[in-house]
Motif scaffolding. Structure first.
Motif, short mmCIF file in Angstrom:
data_model
loop_
_atom_site.label_atom_id
_atom_site.label_comp_id
_atom_site.label_asym_id
_atom_site.label_seq_id
_atom_site.Cartn_x
_atom_site.Cartn_y
_atom_site.Cartn_z
N HIS A 181 -3.68 4.25 9.63
CA HIS A 181 -2.29 4.36 10.20
C HIS A 181 -1.36 3.53 9.21
CE1 HIS A 181 0.96 3.95 13.37
NE2 HIS A 181 1.38 4.93 12.37
N ASP A 182 -0.66 4.18 8.17
CA ASP A 182 -0.20 3.27 7.19
C ASP A 182 1.27 3.93 6.67
OD1 ASP A 182 0.71 1.58 4.68
OD2 ASP A 182 -1.18 0.76 5.21
N ARG A 183 1.85 3.48 6.05
CA ARG A 183 3.30 3.74 5.62
C ARG A 183 3.10 4.52 3.97
NH1 ARG A 183 6.54 -1.66 5.74
NH2 ARG A 183 5.14 -1.81 3.71
N PHE A 184 2.16 4.17 3.39
CA PHE A 184 1.81 4.65 2.05
C PHE A 184 0.34 5.10 1.97
CE2 PHE A 184 5.51 1.73 1.66
CZ PHE A 184 6.31 2.50 1.10
N MET A 185 0.18 5.65 0.95
CA MET A 185 -1.10 6.31 0.62
C MET A 185 -1.84 5.10 0.16
SD MET A 185 -3.78 8.54 0.98
CE MET A 185 -2.86 9.90 1.33
N THR A 186 -2.66 3.97 0.83
CA THR A 186 -3.31 2.81 0.25
C THR A 186 -4.32 3.34 -0.33
OG1 THR A 186 -4.12 2.47 2.26
CG2 THR A 186 -1.94 1.33 1.94
N GLU A 187 -5.06 2.40 -0.95
CA GLU A 187 -6.23 2.60 -1.62
C GLU A 187 -7.35 2.90 -0.31
OE1 GLU A 187 -6.78 -0.46 -4.52
OE2 GLU A 187 -7.72 1.23 -5.63
N ALA A 220 2.99 5.73 9.20
CA ALA A 220 3.63 4.54 9.88
C ALA A 220 5.15 4.55 9.73
CB ALA A 220 3.04 3.49 9.79
N ALA A 221 5.87 4.09 10.63
CA ALA A 221 7.48 3.73 10.74
C ALA A 221 7.37 2.42 9.87
CB ALA A 221 7.77 3.53 12.12
N PHE A 222 8.68 2.05 9.41
CA PHE A 222 8.98 0.77 9.02
C PHE A 222 9.39 -0.08 10.20
CE2 PHE A 222 8.99 -0.43 4.37
CZ PHE A 222 8.38 0.76 3.90
N SER A 223 9.38 -1.32 9.77
CA SER A 223 9.95 -2.33 10.52
C SER A 223 11.44 -2.01 11.11
CB SER A 223 9.99 -3.72 9.85
OG SER A 223 10.91 -3.76 8.93
N ALA A 236 16.69 5.77 12.13
CA ALA A 236 15.56 6.52 12.90
C ALA A 236 14.46 6.44 11.91
CB ALA A 236 15.91 7.96 13.08
N ALA A 237 13.31 6.81 11.91
CA ALA A 237 12.29 7.06 11.29
C ALA A 237 11.99 8.11 10.60
CB ALA A 237 10.86 6.87 11.85
N PRO A 238 11.69 8.53 9.42
CA PRO A 238 11.95 9.85 8.68
C PRO A 238 10.66 10.71 9.23
CG PRO A 238 11.26 7.93 7.22
CD PRO A 238 11.56 7.54 8.51
N GLY A 239 10.88 11.88 8.89
CA GLY A 239 9.70 12.85 9.06
C GLY A 239 9.06 12.64 10.40
N GLU A 240 7.56 12.48 10.46
CA GLU A 240 7.03 12.37 11.55
C GLU A 240 6.53 10.73 11.71
OE1 GLU A 240 4.27 15.58 12.10
OE2 GLU A 240 5.62 16.88 10.92
N LYS A 295 7.70 7.94 -1.83
CA LYS A 295 6.07 7.84 -1.62
C LYS A 295 5.58 7.64 -0.22
CE LYS A 295 5.57 5.60 -6.33
NZ LYS A 295 5.85 4.20 -6.86
N ARG A 296 6.81 7.61 0.40
CA ARG A 296 6.16 7.30 2.13
C ARG A 296 5.31 8.40 2.53
NH1 ARG A 296 10.47 4.79 6.18
NH2 ARG A 296 8.52 5.16 7.54
#
Ligand SMILES: Nc1nc2c(c(=O)[nH]1)N[C@H]1C(S)=C(S)[C@@H](COP(=O)(O)OP(=O)(O)OC[C@H]3O[C@@H](n4cnc5c(=O)[nH]c(N)nc54)[C@H](O)[C@@H]3O)O[C@H]1N2
Ligand SMILES: Nc1nc2c(c(=O)[nH]1)N[C@H]1C(S)=C(S)[C@@H](COP(=O)(O)OP(=O)(O)OC[C@H]3O[C@@H](n4cnc5c(=O)[nH]c(N)nc54)[C@H](O)[C@@H]3O)O[C@H]1N2
Ligand SMILES: [Mo]
Length: 673
Positions: free
Chosen positions: A406-412, A423-426, A449-453, A59-60
């Motif tokens: 700017h987030d890691r997921f499609m939040t509300e 966004a990248a994860f910690s 490494a962060a995935p995708g972009e 879901k990222r």
């Protein structure tokens, strides 16, 4: 062979746990507690025990997105970072030219609790001169109430609780947010020490306690006063300690006569005999510890409540003995990091317009020259977490509001964005973490490494700064260089650490810092302030919460399976937690014809929200409690808890009053689940 790498939990919890991660081919296979971490060596929570499932979730968000449908529709298409950044900077330059930089509002809270990634946006928006978000959504009334009495004195680190003689767990769902400390209290060697929970309902923490007192929400100040009345009347107050270490005691003492247990019974709902017994047990214990949560500070009277509980913790002189006193506020005021190197307050040329995070709906409803024309959300989810949710959504729906998330997921919140940035994860970034509940400090290097972009907050602000034409050297450094810079300019506390700990900080890992000297009182006079002439109410007293006309007091408690609005990417956690529930007393349910498991609708002047009813005797009559934060589209009727919460602020600290709302409840629809 998998490699083992260390990292630190970035979430908004007092523990800042250490992780040991098994990594192979850019994938995290397993997450274990870091055996060298001072707090989490004994274990980590159920959410992060499979942190890799969130990190590698399908879901990222992986690319920037631009909106192609109406706001809220969720229709987006990918675009490049270059294009996204050009569009954002172009729009911002236009808004700044037309309306000035204060028409732009950054919105962020607790997505990542570190010093670099959490704070770098401050430097960027200081440089811009944007409106400033007053970030008081969590527990500022608690901080202000404690500081009113204790100033910058460090309270107990939970590890010191091993020496306490009695535990008064006061409005803290430790099972959710302090599992290691709760495990410590439950060890065989501490089993004989009584654990008493004072809460609005039997939270999951109740299972570990010997006694539970159910209190009417928002009335804890009356209980604290009545306990002090008894302690004083029965000679259990430590007069010598109070005279030597506090100021204003004599003024306060004169008022205590009125606060009898019978008086407190009418306010709190706790029988007078129980209050007397509690005060005696507390007064006779050696080194009793009060473990204070934040729940009871999120009221119109929250600052006063915490002032009174802090004074109670001093009343028997407990602070003089190892393990005695108060735990749950700031365990140290010693600076571990020179934060101004990241925050850069010097970048701001003029004082900014301040907009309170708890009044996001009101901010987005401003019009004319005051209108907020652009909202930049990072590491936060206002559509879900802020009060007056329907008002916030109305603001986010404004076609003329240019929103970037700017987030890691499609939040509300992201559903309403014009542009979404991934966004990248910690575990994909550099950072430094101070725990807010323990004396620990840690650094983390990327594990994968962060995935995708996906990009970190630091890297995103660097790109935005370049596009805005900010030429300061600050924005041209890499986050690795920023971490190195912090370590090369240590605060005195870090410079004093032995070389072994300094090495851990350079290589990535956590270290424990010295506990505070609790009698080194951090006020200008060097004494705890029982009365304080500089406050609107110099002598502490009982104040009612806001309340309202409706009969039931609505309270939110942290859920075991989520953290605020996070971890909803994890189906197994969502399954275990189930629907948005409302816990209510049998008596209150019967009166309204509500059966256990049926759908019930809570309503007030703002909204009406549907919950699954949990009917029980393990709650104070008149209180109704919901655990966790739910996504609106997971709720029957499409509304969640915060539709019922207001934008009013607490008495001290400009804080949230999330728990200070009244509702009525009725059966919903067909009365079936
Ligand atoms: N698993 C999990 N962990 C979390 C979180 C989460 O959502 N889930 N959230 C994180 C965050 S951001 C924070 S701030 C902390 C949350 O931590 P806090 O907000 O400090 O939560 P608790 O300390 O658990 O306190 C909440 C408890 O206070 C009680 N309470 C509410 N009002 C009153 C009152 O008037 N009197 C009394 N006596 N009790 C009252 C509630 O019933 C609840 O049991 O936890 C963090 N950790
Ligand atoms: N009803 C109700 N409302 C509440 C609470 C409650 O218990 N009940 N709790 C209140 C409290 S105590 C708090 S502290 C607030 C929290 O309020 P918020 O900070 O708005 O809440 P979170 O759910 O933690 O949202 C954080 C978001 O940041 C994203 N994120 C995580 N790391 C990063 C990162 O490195 N970069 C970027 N750009 N994004 C990142 C996450 O994916 C997530 O969507 O909510 C408050 N609201
Ligand atoms: Mo919080």
């Amino acid at each position: 062979m998998p490699e083992l790498k260390k990292s630190i939990c970035p979430y908004d919890c007092p523990n800042a746990c250490g992780f040991l991660m098994e990594v192979e081919n850019g994938k995290i296979l397993r997450v274990m507690p870091d055996p060298e971490h001072p707090v989490s060596r004994g274990g980590i929570c159920r959410k992060t025990a499979r942190y890799q499932d969130s990190i590698h979730s399908e879901k990222r968000l992986l690319t920037p997105l631009v909106r192609t449908g109406p706001k809220g529709s969720g229709r987006f298409e990918p675009l490049s970072w270059e294009e996204a950044v050009q569009r954002i900077a172009g729009r911002w330059k236009q808004i700044i030219a037309e309306s000035g930089p204060e028409a732009i509002l950054p919105w962020t809270y607790s997505g990542v609790m570190s010093d670099i990634q959490r704070s770098c946006g401050d430097a960027f928006f200081n440089r811009m001169g944007a409106s400033q978000l007053v970030r008081t959504i969590c527990a500022p009334a608690k901080g202000a109430g404690y500081a009113a009495v204790a100033g910058e004195t460090g309270c107990l680190d939970p590890r010191e609780l091993a020496d306490s003689g009695l535990y008064l767990i006061w409005g803290s769902n430790m099972a959710a947010n302090r599992p290691q400390a709760l495990a410590l209290l439950s060890r065989p060697e501490h089993r004989h020490k009584k654990k008493i929970l004072i809460d609005t309902y039997a939270s999951p923490t109740a299972r570990c306690c010997d006694q539970v007192l159910y209190i009417k929400a928002g009335t804890d100040g009356a209980l604290a006063l009545a306990m002090m009345h008894v302690l004083q009347a029965e000679g259990l107050a430590d007069e010598a300690f109070l005279q030597n270490y506090t100021e204003g005691y004599d003024l306060f003492k004169e008022t205590l006569g009125a606060y009898t247990p019978a008086w407190a019974e009418t306010i709190t709902g706790i029988p007078a005999e129980t209050i007397c017994a509690l005060a005696r047990e507390y007064g006779r214990a050696h080194a009793p510890a009060i473990l204070l949560g934040s729940g009871n500070s999120r009221y119109g009277n929250g600052g006063m409540t915490v002032r009174l509980i802090t004074i109670l913790s001093l009343f028997t002189g407990a602070w003089q003995y190892p393990g005695g006193g108060l735990c749950g506020c700031t365990p140290t005021s010693t600076a571990y990091v020179d934060r101004d190197r990241i925050l850069r307050p010097d970048f701001r040329r003029e004082p900014a317009r301040r907009l309170n995070i708890n009044q996001t709906a009101a901010a987005l409803a401003l019009t004319g020259t005051e209108a907020v024309r652009s909202l930049y959300v990072y590491a936060g989810n206002p559509a879900n977490t802020a009060g007056n949710q329907e008002g916030v959504i109305r603001g986010l729906q404004r076609e003329d509001l240019f929103t970037v998330v700017h987030d890691r997921f499609m939040t509300e919140t992201a559903l309403y964005a014009d542009i979404v940035l991934p966004a990248a994860f910690s575990v994909e970034q550099y950072d430094i973490y101070r725990s807010y509940g323990h004396c620990t400090l840690g650094t983390a290097h990327p594990v994968i490494a962060a995935p995708g972009e996906c990009r970190s907050n630091w890297d995103t602000f660097a790109l935005l700064a370049e596009a805005m034409g900010y030429e300061d050297a600050y924005f041209r450094r890499s986050e690795k260089e920023v971490l190195e810079d912090i370590l090369e300019h240590p605060t005195p506390a870090v410079a004093a650490l032995p070389e072994e700990k300094q090495r851990i900080l350079r290589e990535g890992g956590s270290v424990s810092m010295p506990f505070s000297d609790h009698l080194q009182v951090g006020t200008p006079s060097g004494k705890f302030r029982i009365a304080d002439p500089s406050l609107p109410e110099p002598v502490p007293c009982y104040r009612e919460p806001y309340g309202g006309e409706l009969p039931l007091r609505l309270v939110s408690s942290p859920g075991l399976y989520t953290l605020n609005s996070e971890f909803r990417d994890r189906e197994e956690l969502l399954r275990q937690r189930g629907a948005q529930k409302l816990i209510l007393h049998t008596q209150d349910a019967e009166k309204r014809g509500i059966r256990n498991g049926c759908l019930a609708e809570a309503y007030n002047e703002q909204a009406s929200v549907v919950f699954e009813a949990v009917v029980t005797d393990a709650i104070a009559p008149g209180n109704v409690v919901c655990e966790g934060v739910f996504r609106r589209d997971d709720c029957v009727g499409g509304k969640a808890f915060n539709a019922l919460t207001s934008e009013r602020l607490s008495d001290l600290g400009e804080g949230t009053t999330m728990n200070d709302n009244r509702v009525e409840v009725r059966v919903y629809g067909e009365n079936t689940v």
